[in-house]
Scaffold this motif. Structure first.
Motif, PDB file in Angstrom:
ATOM      1  N   MET A  74       7.773  58.586  19.441  1.00 34.78           N
ATOM      2  CA  MET A  74       8.065  57.223  19.867  1.00 34.78           C
ATOM      3  C   MET A  74       7.155  56.274  19.100  1.00 34.78           C
ATOM      4  SD  MET A  74       8.696  57.227  23.950  1.00 34.78           S
ATOM      5  CE  MET A  74       7.046  57.671  24.384  1.00 34.78           C
ATOM      6  N   VAL A  75       7.733  55.233  18.563  1.00 39.32           N
ATOM      7  CA  VAL A  75       6.945  54.164  17.952  1.00 39.32           C
ATOM      8  C   VAL A  75       7.081  52.955  18.869  1.00 39.32           C
ATOM      9  CG1 VAL A  75       6.544  52.754  15.914  1.00 39.32           C
ATOM     10  CG2 VAL A  75       7.412  55.084  15.664  1.00 39.32           C
ATOM     11  N   LEU A  76       6.000  52.632  19.556  1.00 43.65           N
ATOM     12  CA  LEU A  76       6.027  51.569  20.561  1.00 43.65           C
ATOM     13  C   LEU A  76       5.381  50.312  20.018  1.00 43.65           C
ATOM     14  CD1 LEU A  76       4.751  53.632  23.636  1.00 43.65           C
ATOM     15  CD2 LEU A  76       7.092  53.335  22.857  1.00 43.65           C
ATOM     16  N   SER A  77       5.942  49.197  20.356  1.00 45.78           N
ATOM     17  CA  SER A  77       5.265  47.939  20.040  1.00 45.78           C
ATOM     18  C   SER A  77       5.416  47.008  21.227  1.00 45.78           C
ATOM     19  CB  SER A  77       5.845  47.293  18.780  1.00 45.78           C
ATOM     20  OG  SER A  77       7.207  47.015  18.944  1.00 45.78           O
ATOM     21  N   TRP A  78       4.357  46.315  21.508  1.00 41.77           N
ATOM     22  CA  TRP A  78       4.331  45.369  22.612  1.00 41.77           C
ATOM     23  C   TRP A  78       4.175  43.999  22.019  1.00 41.77           C
ATOM     24  CZ3 TRP A  78       5.615  45.451  27.449  1.00 41.77           C
ATOM     25  CH2 TRP A  78       5.117  44.492  28.342  1.00 41.77           C
ATOM     26  N   THR A  79       5.117  43.154  22.273  1.00 38.29           N
ATOM     27  CA  THR A  79       5.072  41.809  21.688  1.00 38.29           C
ATOM     28  C   THR A  79       5.226  40.800  22.802  1.00 38.29           C
ATOM     29  OG1 THR A  79       7.433  41.965  21.245  1.00 38.29           O
ATOM     30  CG2 THR A  79       5.947  42.517  19.455  1.00 38.29           C
ATOM     31  N   SER A 136       0.717  45.282  19.791  1.00 36.39           N
ATOM     32  CA  SER A 136       0.209  46.593  19.424  1.00 36.39           C
ATOM     33  C   SER A 136       1.335  47.410  18.828  1.00 36.39           C
ATOM     34  CB  SER A 136      -0.376  47.316  20.645  1.00 36.39           C
ATOM     35  OG  SER A 136       0.625  47.459  21.637  1.00 36.39           O
ATOM     36  N   VAL A 137       0.977  48.377  18.020  1.00 36.86           N
ATOM     37  CA  VAL A 137       1.926  49.367  17.512  1.00 36.86           C
ATOM     38  C   VAL A 137       1.287  50.723  17.749  1.00 36.86           C
ATOM     39  CG1 VAL A 137       3.109  50.301  15.486  1.00 36.86           C
ATOM     40  CG2 VAL A 137       2.864  47.812  15.751  1.00 36.86           C
ATOM     41  N   VAL A 138       1.981  51.573  18.472  1.00 30.87           N
ATOM     42  CA  VAL A 138       1.407  52.861  18.865  1.00 30.87           C
ATOM     43  C   VAL A 138       2.413  53.970  18.574  1.00 30.87           C
ATOM     44  CG1 VAL A 138       0.331  54.160  20.729  1.00 30.87           C
ATOM     45  CG2 VAL A 138       0.133  51.675  20.692  1.00 30.87           C
ATOM     46  N   PHE A 139       1.899  55.055  18.015  1.00 33.94           N
ATOM     47  CA  PHE A 139       2.707  56.234  17.720  1.00 33.94           C
ATOM     48  C   PHE A 139       2.416  57.278  18.802  1.00 33.94           C
ATOM     49  CE2 PHE A 139       1.583  53.981  13.857  1.00 33.94           C
ATOM     50  CZ  PHE A 139       2.823  53.811  13.244  1.00 33.94           C
ATOM     51  N   VAL A 140       3.452  57.719  19.477  1.00 26.66           N
ATOM     52  CA  VAL A 140       3.249  58.551  20.667  1.00 26.66           C
ATOM     53  C   VAL A 140       4.198  59.749  20.646  1.00 26.66           C
ATOM     54  CG1 VAL A 140       3.077  58.534  23.188  1.00 26.66           C
ATOM     55  CG2 VAL A 140       2.862  56.390  21.923  1.00 26.66           C
ATOM     56  N   VAL A 141       3.673  60.898  21.046  1.00 27.12           N
ATOM     57  CA  VAL A 141       4.504  62.072  21.288  1.00 27.12           C
ATOM     58  C   VAL A 141       4.381  62.455  22.755  1.00 27.12           C
ATOM     59  CG1 VAL A 141       4.650  64.561  20.906  1.00 27.12           C
ATOM     60  CG2 VAL A 141       4.486  63.013  18.960  1.00 27.12           C
ATOM     61  N   VAL A 142       5.499  62.646  23.410  1.00 27.63           N
ATOM     62  CA  VAL A 142       5.496  63.107  24.808  1.00 27.63           C
ATOM     63  C   VAL A 142       6.623  64.121  24.976  1.00 27.63           C
ATOM     64  CG1 VAL A 142       4.642  60.952  25.775  1.00 27.63           C
ATOM     65  CG2 VAL A 142       7.098  61.330  25.598  1.00 27.63           C
ATOM     66  N   MET A 175       8.361  45.663  25.725  1.00 27.61           N
ATOM     67  CA  MET A 175       7.949  46.841  24.993  1.00 27.61           C
ATOM     68  C   MET A 175       9.161  47.342  24.214  1.00 27.61           C
ATOM     69  SD  MET A 175       5.724  49.279  24.308  1.00 27.61           S
ATOM     70  CE  MET A 175       4.533  49.549  25.606  1.00 27.61           C
ATOM     71  N   ILE A 176       8.995  47.402  22.917  1.00 22.35           N
ATOM     72  CA  ILE A 176      10.067  47.924  22.081  1.00 22.35           C
ATOM     73  C   ILE A 176       9.745  49.379  21.770  1.00 22.35           C
ATOM     74  CG2 ILE A 176      11.415  47.615  19.989  1.00 22.35           C
ATOM     75  CD1 ILE A 176      11.463  45.171  21.773  1.00 22.35           C
ATOM     76  N   THR A 177      10.675  50.249  22.045  1.00 24.73           N
ATOM     77  CA  THR A 177      10.466  51.678  21.828  1.00 24.73           C
ATOM     78  C   THR A 177      11.485  52.195  20.830  1.00 24.73           C
ATOM     79  OG1 THR A 177       9.768  51.918  24.125  1.00 24.73           O
ATOM     80  CG2 THR A 177      10.311  53.936  22.927  1.00 24.73           C
ATOM     81  N   ARG A 178      10.983  52.839  19.809  1.00 28.37           N
ATOM     82  CA  ARG A 178      11.865  53.455  18.816  1.00 28.37           C
ATOM     83  C   ARG A 178      11.642  54.954  18.911  1.00 28.37           C
ATOM     84  NH1 ARG A 178       8.854  49.445  17.825  1.00 28.37           N
ATOM     85  NH2 ARG A 178       9.745  47.449  17.193  1.00 28.37           N
ATOM     86  N   VAL A 179      12.705  55.694  19.073  1.00 31.23           N
ATOM     87  CA  VAL A 179      12.600  57.147  19.217  1.00 31.23           C
ATOM     88  C   VAL A 179      13.253  57.789  18.004  1.00 31.23           C
ATOM     89  CG1 VAL A 179      13.033  59.121  20.715  1.00 31.23           C
ATOM     90  CG2 VAL A 179      12.828  56.819  21.705  1.00 31.23           C
ATOM     91  N   LEU A 180      12.538  58.698  17.382  1.00 29.54           N
ATOM     92  CA  LEU A 180      13.075  59.341  16.189  1.00 29.54           C
ATOM     93  C   LEU A 180      12.504  60.744  16.051  1.00 29.54           C
ATOM     94  CD1 LEU A 180      11.188  58.067  13.061  1.00 29.54           C
ATOM     95  CD2 LEU A 180      10.665  57.165  15.331  1.00 29.54           C
ATOM     96  N   SER A 181      13.099  61.496  15.183  1.00 34.35           N
ATOM     97  CA  SER A 181      12.600  62.839  14.895  1.00 34.35           C
ATOM     98  C   SER A 181      11.914  62.814  13.543  1.00 34.35           C
ATOM     99  CB  SER A 181      13.768  63.838  14.875  1.00 34.35           C
ATOM    100  OG  SER A 181      13.282  65.121  14.526  1.00 34.35           O
ATOM    101  N   VAL A 182      10.651  63.185  13.547  1.00 34.07           N
ATOM    102  CA  VAL A 182       9.877  63.201  12.302  1.00 34.07           C
ATOM    103  C   VAL A 182       9.544  64.653  11.984  1.00 34.07           C
ATOM    104  CG1 VAL A 182       7.770  62.454  11.150  1.00 34.07           C
ATOM    105  CG2 VAL A 182       8.890  60.943  12.799  1.00 34.07           C
ATOM    106  N   HIS A 183      10.240  65.182  11.026  1.00 38.09           N
ATOM    107  CA  HIS A 183      10.031  66.582  10.632  1.00 38.09           C
ATOM    108  C   HIS A 183      10.082  67.504  11.851  1.00 38.09           C
ATOM    109  CE1 HIS A 183       9.032  64.533   7.029  1.00 38.09           C
ATOM    110  NE2 HIS A 183       7.804  64.224   7.359  1.00 38.09           N
ATOM    111  N   ALA A 219       5.943  39.529  16.977  1.00 42.90           N
ATOM    112  CA  ALA A 219       7.105  40.281  16.523  1.00 42.90           C
ATOM    113  C   ALA A 219       7.181  40.296  15.000  1.00 42.90           C
ATOM    114  CB  ALA A 219       8.375  39.688  17.123  1.00 42.90           C
ATOM    115  N   ALA A 220       6.828  39.179  14.395  1.00 40.75           N
ATOM    116  CA  ALA A 220       6.852  39.138  12.930  1.00 40.75           C
ATOM    117  C   ALA A 220       5.825  40.096  12.350  1.00 40.75           C
ATOM    118  CB  ALA A 220       6.579  37.703  12.461  1.00 40.75           C
ATOM    119  N   ASP A 221       4.646  40.134  12.937  1.00 44.11           N
ATOM    120  CA  ASP A 221       3.616  41.067  12.482  1.00 44.11           C
ATOM    121  C   ASP A 221       4.086  42.511  12.643  1.00 44.11           C
ATOM    122  OD1 ASP A 221       1.817  39.226  11.657  1.00 44.11           O
ATOM    123  OD2 ASP A 221       0.250  39.742  13.119  1.00 44.11           O
ATOM    124  N   VAL A 222       4.662  42.788  13.788  1.00 44.99           N
ATOM    125  CA  VAL A 222       5.117  44.161  14.043  1.00 44.99           C
ATOM    126  C   VAL A 222       6.189  44.547  13.035  1.00 44.99           C
ATOM    127  CG1 VAL A 222       6.393  45.596  15.670  1.00 44.99           C
ATOM    128  CG2 VAL A 222       4.478  44.198  16.477  1.00 44.99           C
TER     129      VAL A 222
END
Lengths: 192, 302
Positions: free
Chosen positions: B275-280, B170-176, B262-270, B289-292
């Motif tokens: 968080m951009v999460l992906s579960w592989t 999965s690829v999920v875009f999350v704000v917390v 779970m791979i978590t990428r944290v960034l500032s978007v504007h 992982a290749a798809d993600v």
């Protein structure tokens, strides 16, 4: 659709069919076909798809019967094969769903889209919008009357997974009905 | 409460479904179907009995779906606290950043509305409007999963995402703005004092979550923006986490599966921390992982 063959007799038939007796398998088909067909129709909606799913499941059952470990589980096993066949059919036909998604995106909701509908039609549309795995669990619970543990045993899933699927399905159904209230168009009819 | 375990009360929705199913279920299968089945089976050879123990029927199908719940749970574990202000829900098309592909880019299709899980068209740009405007495209075999999902326990946090059709990634875009102290033991509550507002605050908290083997953070980029990436691999045995009564809680019924990451990428978007999460997970981490990776290369934040 009540079972026509009592359990001990069915088990004998299953064991004969496992040994390659096609007549015994025919009797098992006669005993369970109506119920399997009804389940497939409810899950898939489309009459042709439902028949294809039932045929796929029963051919699979016949081929794999000698490898069935527990003859008492024949009925649950065939239902599981049917559910798998429904999943496979739905997977092959996903493109239909995409078309309807695009339509739903393109058409804004508004009061003109609303129309009074019969409650059953509204439920039917909402149900049709659900993904097949959620339809499966709703049919197993509310049509066959199976409990969570029974479904878990049948599908060989953790009980928690079954419970969560039912919750997701119920919530999705409620959301689908709310969306139906807002849009009023049968966008999900082709979703599988 | 388990509604599947012999419910004592029937809701209007449940009773309506029962009536619908009874009304719609055909009483008898067409006679032609019986003939089709018998003809097909007569000409089908049975397999020989196995000489060794059979694989469980559910082995192939249940684990990926369980893992989907795990993925959902881990996503939701991070959905807590007062959400940041996110983009409005006005449904206006977003012009995607031109893709590197030489082909002309069609307009992105908005993924809104749910709760259906329609298949996504490979190569077609898609957009979520929440938690931040984002466009992306997918390879074959991916479905729309979540849109504007908010944890009902906290009514905060916001997520949208996609899942592959085998429910193995999965690829999920999350704000917390806060996370659970221990995603496997949600009763411990949220971080207190709460998480700070910066990317580094969240990265630091994620780097110290109990119950995981954690790799990173490392420097990364997503959609051309700098990001910090961490990998969380659960260490608890399957079935030992709480949250067993509701999948919306941080861990799913049955607990989580000690495999995959779970791979978590944290960034500032504007200015919004995303968080951009992906579960592989297993059983096909390489494919997943290749798809993600393919998807993430297409991510843009207009």
């Amino acid at each position: 659709v009540p079972a026509l063959i009592d359990l001990p007799a069915r088990q004998v038939l299953v064991e004969r069919a496992m040994a390659g007796d096609h007549d015994a398998f025919t009797r098992l088909v006669d005993d369970g076909l109506d119920r399997l067909h009804a389940i497939a129709r409810l899950i898939l909606h489309d009459p042709d798809d439902a028949q294809d799913a039932v045929q796929d499941a029963l051919v699979h059952a016949w081929r794999e019967l000698p490898r069935l470990r527990d003859s008492e589980r024949f009925e649950a096993w065939t239902r599981r094969l049917l559910v798998n066949a429904c999943h496979d059919l739905a997977r092959r036909q996903r493109r239909h769903a995409l078309v309807h998604l695009a339509a739903s995106v393109a058409e804004p909701a508004g009061p003109d889209g609303w129309r009074a509908v019969d409650e059953r039609d509204r439920l039917r549309r909402g149900f049709a919008r659900l993904p097949v795995e959620q339809r499966v669990v709703l049919v197993l619970v509310h049509y066959l009357g199976l409990s969570g543990p029974e479904i878990a045993a049948m599908l060989e899933l953790p009980i928690g997974t079954v419970r969560s699927r039912l919750r997701y399905a119920t919530r999705a159904m409620q959301a689908a009905l709310e969306a139906d209230d807002r849009v009023g168009s049968p966008l999900g009819e082709g979703a599988r | 409460v388990s509604a599947t375990d012999r419910p004592t009360g029937i809701s209007p929705l449940e009773s309506g479904l029962r009536e619908l199913f009874v009304a719609d279920a055909p009483a008898a299968a067409p006679g032609a179907l019986r003939e089709r089945v018998l003809r097909a089976t007569e000409t089908t050879e049975q397999l020989a009995p196995r000489a060794r123990p059979l694989r469980r029927w559910g082995d192939r199908g249940s684990r990926p779906r369980l893992l989907l719940l795990v993925a959902a749970a881990l996503v939701l574990a991070l959905l807590a606290g007062a959400s940041l202000v996110v983009g409005g829900r006005v449904r206006q098309p977003v012009t995607p950043t031109p893709a590197p592909s030489p082909a002309a880019s069609p307009r992105p299709a908005w993924l809104t509305g749910g709760p259906t899980y329609p298949a996504l068209e490979p190569g077609q740009p898609y957009s979520f409007d929440v938690p931040v405007p984002v466009t992306f495209s997918v390879p074959a075999g991916w479905d729309f999963w979540l849109h504007g999902y908010s944890d009902p326990m906290t009514h905060a946090g916001l997520a949208s995402g996609i899942v592959n059709e085998r429910y193995t990634a999965s690829v999920v875009f999350v704000v917390v703005s806060n996370i659970y102290q221990d995603p496997c033991h949600s009763q411990k509550g949220l971080l207190d004092p709460p998480l700070g507002p910066t990317v580094d605050d969240l990265v630091t908290a994620l780097a110290h979550l109990p119950g995981f083997v954690i790799a990173g953070p490392i420097d990364d980029t997503v959609g051309g923006l700098p990001a910090k990436t961490l990998a969380h691999t659960p260490t608890s045995p399957e079935g030992t986490c709480d949250g067993a009564n509701d999948p919306m809680l941080p861990t799913p019924p049955g607990g989580h599966y000690a495999g995959g990451s779970m791979i978590t990428r944290v960034l500032s978007v504007h200015g919004t921390r995303l968080m951009v999460l992906s579960w592989t997970p297993l059983p096909d981490p390489a494919d997943a992982a290749a798809d993600v990776a393919t998807i993430l290369k297409t991510v843009r934040f207009p």
